[in-house]
Motif scaffolding. Sequence first.
Motif, PDB file in Angstrom:
ATOM      1  N   ARG A  22      51.464   8.068  73.154  1.00 33.23           N
ATOM      2  CA  ARG A  22      50.704   9.159  73.516  1.00 33.23           C
ATOM      3  C   ARG A  22      50.894  10.272  72.239  1.00 33.23           C
ATOM      4  O   ARG A  22      50.169  11.031  71.900  1.00 33.23           O
ATOM      5  N   ASP A  27      45.371   8.210  73.358  1.00 33.91           N
ATOM      6  CA  ASP A  27      45.173   7.330  74.319  1.00 33.91           C
ATOM      7  C   ASP A  27      44.351   6.229  73.899  1.00 33.91           C
ATOM      8  O   ASP A  27      44.018   5.114  74.634  1.00 33.91           O
ATOM      9  N   GLY A 307      44.917   4.527  81.765  1.00 34.56           N
ATOM     10  CA  GLY A 307      44.866   5.801  81.165  1.00 34.56           C
ATOM     11  C   GLY A 307      44.315   5.619  79.734  1.00 34.56           C
ATOM     12  O   GLY A 307      44.574   6.433  78.991  1.00 34.56           O
ATOM     13  N   LEU A 308      44.199   4.233  79.233  1.00 31.78           N
ATOM     14  CA  LEU A 308      44.017   4.130  77.795  1.00 31.78           C
ATOM     15  C   LEU A 308      42.665   3.847  77.668  1.00 31.78           C
ATOM     16  O   LEU A 308      41.827   3.639  78.218  1.00 31.78           O
ATOM     17  N   ARG A 309      41.944   4.162  76.338  1.00 34.86           N
ATOM     18  CA  ARG A 309      40.786   4.130  76.055  1.00 34.86           C
ATOM     19  C   ARG A 309      40.514   2.962  75.025  1.00 34.86           C
ATOM     20  O   ARG A 309      40.820   3.144  73.922  1.00 34.86           O
TER      21      ARG A 309
END
Length: 321
Positions: A22, A27, A307-309
Amino acid sequence: MPELIQIIEPLNLTTECLEIRRANFGDAITFHAPGLRKYKTDEFDSQNAIEFASISVTGTACALSCEHCKTNVLHGMADLRQHDSLFNLCAELASKGARGVLISGGSDKRGRVPLLAHIEDMKRVKNELGLAMRIHTGLPDEETCAALGEVDIDGAMIDIIGHRDTMREVYHLDADPEDYENSLAWLEKYKVPTIPHIILGLHFGKILGEEYALEMIARHPPKVMVLVVLMSLTGTPMVGVTPPSLEEIGAFFEKSRKALPSTPVMLGCARPMGNLKIEIDRLAVNAGLNGIAYPANGIVEYARQNGLRPQFINACCGVTW
């Protein structure tokens, strides 16, 4: 997909490796689906196989016939021997919608993919067609590295082997780890961006030279590093070989993330299938890797819920358009 999501229930991951990724990359996590094989899951159903095409300059021929492959990897690639030139084949692919190509092939007895005869065509492909170009180099000599430096390729993909016994017993290659480091140094000298690969368990399922391979790569910072896991391919002497344990795989993923904190580290195409693939992909997310090729069903959601895109690209891992 719901069944798979239950298998890989998401966690609130706050590991050191995720913090490293991060801090350096934000992300985003990229999922890749190159045209090496047909691919579709509940989460990734927009593969355009022609967008990134694979070409073998030797067809299915390889002088090494390595124990883990026996030329299986070359099958399914476009056979350059059936075309009059690399440029014309690439132009044909571009006319059908290709935006990039992987130029690969079998090796000679010294481990080199015979690329020199195609350098001028590669220059034309780059300058006239504007295609992204990844090149499988095998174990390139300095002449080949210098020639690739004139082409402005997207990246040189090279398997790095860290133990002499693996070179001889698996690759049938009379070489030493220093020969791989020499190739990395030559590629660096001629400003060729490198995409080194480490195959976990290459020595008949055992972890042997992988850590030394990582040390060599870290001394010659790559554009991208790719990790893959031994697949027990039918028709090879390694069919039925047990890959490294999930504990070993996860530990190496984390070691790689820490060794190359600001370099994209990807999980590449090759790894065991089934539930083991799901768990390996989960470990890649947990260890803060930047992307995954051909993700297992459920992994995109697993990344998102942590929480990752997610983003998706129809090309080899690390390629961006």
